[in-house]
Design a protein around this motif. Sequence first.
Motif, PDB file in Angstrom:
ATOM      1  N   GLY A  45       5.260   2.400   1.206  1.00  0.00           N
ATOM      2  CA  GLY A  45       5.438   1.376   0.105  1.00  0.00           C
ATOM      3  C   GLY A  45       5.602   2.012  -1.212  1.00  0.00           C
ATOM      4  N   GLU A  73       0.937   4.262   1.188  1.00  0.00           N
ATOM      5  CA  GLU A  73       1.229   4.985   2.391  1.00  0.00           C
ATOM      6  C   GLU A  73       1.550   4.097   3.755  1.00  0.00           C
ATOM      7  OE1 GLU A  73       1.389   8.101   1.949  1.00  0.00           O
ATOM      8  OE2 GLU A  73       0.626   8.082  -0.205  1.00  0.00           O
ATOM      9  N   ALA A  74       1.404   2.926   3.598  1.00  0.00           N
ATOM     10  CA  ALA A  74       1.817   2.158   4.627  1.00  0.00           C
ATOM     11  C   ALA A  74       3.250   1.832   4.844  1.00  0.00           C
ATOM     12  CB  ALA A  74       1.139   0.550   4.319  1.00  0.00           C
ATOM     13  N   GLN A 133       0.893  -1.134  -0.010  1.00  0.00           N
ATOM     14  CA  GLN A 133       0.058   0.091   0.082  1.00  0.00           C
ATOM     15  C   GLN A 133       0.866   1.220  -0.001  1.00  0.00           C
ATOM     16  OE1 GLN A 133      -3.334  -0.299  -0.344  1.00  0.00           O
ATOM     17  NE2 GLN A 133      -2.606  -2.395  -0.590  1.00  0.00           N
TER      18      GLN A 133
END
Length: 253
Positions: free
Chosen positions: A189, A165-166, A163
């Motif tokens: 990510g 923004e993870a 992901q």
Amino acid sequence: MKRVLHEPAYVLHRYDWSESSVIVEAFSRAHGRVALVAKGAKRPSSNFRPVLLPLQPLLLSWGGDAEIRTLKGADWAGGLVMPVGEPLLSGYYANELLMRLLAREDAHSRLFDAYAALVHVLASEYAEALVAAALRAFELLLLRETGHLPSLRAQTLTFAPLQPEAAYRLVPEGGLRAAHDDDSAWLVGAHWLVLADAMDDEAPLSTTLHAVAQLPGQARAHLRQQLRALLHYHCGGGTLRTRQMMMDLQSLA
């Protein structure tokens, strides 16, 4: 007897073999890392003596079918000056990584091209500004080409796509995984995906160098920390000699 003529190569390391000869560990494009005995190379009149230098593009010829082949000819391919200062130490560091991670007679033409591009960067007038990003790019490509770098597009154990923004961390025994609250180094990510795309380019060293240079400062520091841990693990532990030399010089400064 197998003969190889005018093979593009670089000297990674050399050591004494007898009073007049040396063993050369060379990285060649079509034959990978090879061990060559340069007979008479220590004599003042030897044609090998001024040519068998590290971080210089060479054309090597050798023969024989033993584990250590016999060097028959060595010519400078031209075009580069010897790096100095930090770029020179960085080149020795790259050579030591290749010595640790490459098996003999295992060709890696794409990695050879990346190394040649790294040498050009280290010998350029912009070397001081680019050396850190160039080394991170080369470390990534070296780990991938030797099979030690997992996919940077998905989590290693679950195959779940990243992901953007993870936060994710690269760990030696677990690959790429979601970062924990107590992890000190990680990248989001989106950063891992940019690096993955860059390494797939036709000119991976320059493209990956650019991708690393575009990372925020903290992300570059985190990438360095994670790659250092991964390299330490796959090099068998212990501080690399060139890394220890860099630390000693920094402490003196």
